[in-house]
Design an enzyme around this catalytic site. Structure first.
Site, PDB file in Angstrom:
ATOM      1  N   SER A 258       0.821  -1.208   0.000  1.00 16.47           N
ATOM      2  CA  SER A 258       0.000   0.000   0.000  1.00 16.47           C
ATOM      3  C   SER A 258       0.862   1.269   0.000  1.00 16.47           C
ATOM      4  CB  SER A 258      -0.961  -0.048   1.200  1.00 16.47           C
ATOM      5  OG  SER A 258      -1.923   0.978   1.143  1.00 16.47           O
TER       6      SER A 258
ATOM      7  N   ASP B 297      -8.712   0.346  -7.794  1.00 14.05           N
ATOM      8  CA  ASP B 297      -8.242   0.870  -6.508  1.00 14.05           C
ATOM      9  C   ASP B 297      -8.825   2.255  -6.250  1.00 14.05           C
ATOM     10  OD1 ASP B 297      -6.847   1.698  -4.253  1.00 14.05           O
ATOM     11  OD2 ASP B 297      -4.916   0.973  -4.956  1.00 14.05           O
TER      12      ASP B 297
ATOM     13  N   HIS C 278      -8.190  -2.093  -3.985  1.00 14.85           N
ATOM     14  CA  HIS C 278      -6.861  -1.785  -3.463  1.00 14.85           C
ATOM     15  C   HIS C 278      -6.008  -3.034  -3.260  1.00 14.85           C
ATOM     16  CE1 HIS C 278      -3.751   0.471  -1.540  1.00 14.85           C
ATOM     17  NE2 HIS C 278      -3.901  -0.116  -0.373  1.00 14.85           N
TER      18      HIS C 278
END
Length: 420
Positions: free
Chosen positions: A258, A355, A383
């Site tokens: 991330s 995402d 995501h």
């Protein structure tokens, strides 16, 4: 934006509001209940049953956005304290396996208490208590994880002097038979206490791991608001790695999750010679800072107020407006020239095309600049493109290290299943 017409690829969905922003009850029912039952992110080392009384109480009290973070965090403490007492009692009786499990389960409750970031006094207390319980529980396992304080030798006087990391070196590793190393960069809300979930699976394959937080999160000593602080941080990290006789210096890779993907892209350019390969999963590099993007993300995929959490992480506190105004010029890897540097380590970019946390547009952009890169986009995935992305990445790293392994078997080491 990378899509035709100067739009984000998810432009058609950017104005919607996800159900989990309606109330804490909706957050649990629509987003968190299933992963809690599975024992996966963000409930690593946790049991769904431990959260049921908390959810009931928060539903009864109608918790909803905007949250009072101290009030929010306090709701978790009684259950975390109850689990801690069970762990301590088992520990005093020499019931090591039970004590380890309950220390970890208590740490998981404290984690959701301080989630997504310790922005209030009580949340900071939850982080302090949770990390102490986590390393205690991990340290009681058959193959214990150790916390190492790496000297931050390249840091400024205004930065912390050590880099706290979790480290697990396979017992088979030695100077005559060194192990490959996966360095895990954590994300915006998942710290070393959570991403440690990957360490045992890698150990079983004879691969060492180091897990550390990115600037502005957890206990990372690097200055959150200084765009150059990660360069110093990773210089200190690689200096320590070079001194470890049990690590194969030719097989050092980074896997960043991330927000950590932003730092992975940067370090792949700034420290290319130190790395066999880098994976940036679900990260960003430029459009993630667009004011038009930041204006919408608080009501999309992220469970809480993403723009506010990012502002806090990058050293702006609660000043979201100033973060939105300044972030692109200050932190964009396109504007600072990083993406156009001629040298880059082997870099794999992976994300879901839908995402709503960091736009897939950033990976299209990265592919258009500098040295050639590799990419795999999960069509229709949100995501990080889980879980398909994990299989893509594991196979890529296996090949990088020259090892034969089954990603499905390694994935089975992730879900937490309470025994007691």
């Amino acid at each position: 934006m990378a899509a035709p017409g100067g739009k984000f690829f998810i432009q058609d969905n950017i104005k919607k509001t996800a159900a989990h922003h309606e109330s804490y009850q909706q957050l649990w029912e629509t987003k968190w209940k299933k992963p809690a039952e599975m024992g996966v992110y963000p409930f690593m080392f946790g049991a769904a049953s431990d959260f049921e009384p908390i959810v009931s109480a928060m539903t009864e009290q109608n918790f909803r956005e905007p949250y009072d973070w101290d009030a929010y965090a306090k709701m978790y403490f009684p259950q975390a304290e109850k689990l801690t007492k069970i762990a301590e009692e088992a520990d005093s009786k020499g019931e090591v396996e039970k004590a380890s499990e309950y220390y970890l389960r208590a740490s998981a409750v404290y984690r959701i208490s301080r989630f997504p970031a310790p922005r209030s006094e009580v949340q900071r207390e939850a982080w302090t208590k949770g990390k102490a319980l986590c390393i205690k529980g991990l340290g009681m396992r058959p193959h214990p994880v150790h916390e190492v304080q790496i000297p931050h030798t390249h840091g400024l006087q205004t930065e912390g002097t050590t880099i706290p990391v979790y480290h697990l070196l396979p017992s088979t590793a030695s100077s005559s038979s060194p192990a490959p190393l996966v360095i895990i960069f954590t994300g915006l809300d998942g710290y070393r206490t959570e991403l440690a979930v990957w360490m045992e699976g890698w150990r079983q394959l004879g691969v060492a791991t180091v897990v550390l937080e990115i600037p502005g999160t957890g206990d990372c000593p690097a200055a959150a608001s200084d765009p150059t602080s990660p360069d110093r941080l990773y210089s200190s990290l690689f200096e320590w790695v070079s001194q470890q006789p049990g690590i194969d210096q030719a097989k050092v890779a980074i896997w960043a999750f991330s927000t950590g993907g932003y730092y992975a892209i940067r370090v792949a350019h700034t420290h290319a010679s130190k790395l066999a390969g880098v994976v940036a999963l679900g990260g960003g590099c430029h459009h993630m800072f667009d004011p038009a993007w930041l204006a919408e993300v608080n009501h999309l995929e992220y469970p809480f107020d993403l723009a506010n959490t990012l502002a806090h992480k990058w050293g702006y506190g609660n000043d979201v407006a100033r973060f939105t105004e300044e972030a692109s010029d200050k932190f964009s890897l396109l504007k600072d020239g990083t993406l156009d540097m001629p040298t880059c380590a082997r870099l794999l970019l992976v994300n879901g095309t839908e995402d709503e946390i960091f736009p897939i547009d950033d990976y299209y952009l990265a592919l258009q600049h500098g040295a050639p890169k590799e990419a795999r986009f999960v069509k229709g995935g949100m995501h990080m493109g889980e879980p398909m992305s994990f299989f893509v990445i594991l196979n890529w790293l296996y090949k990088l290290f020259g090892i034969e392994a089954d990603p499905g078997k390694q994935m089975q080491t992730l879900p937490f299943k309470p025994k007691f």
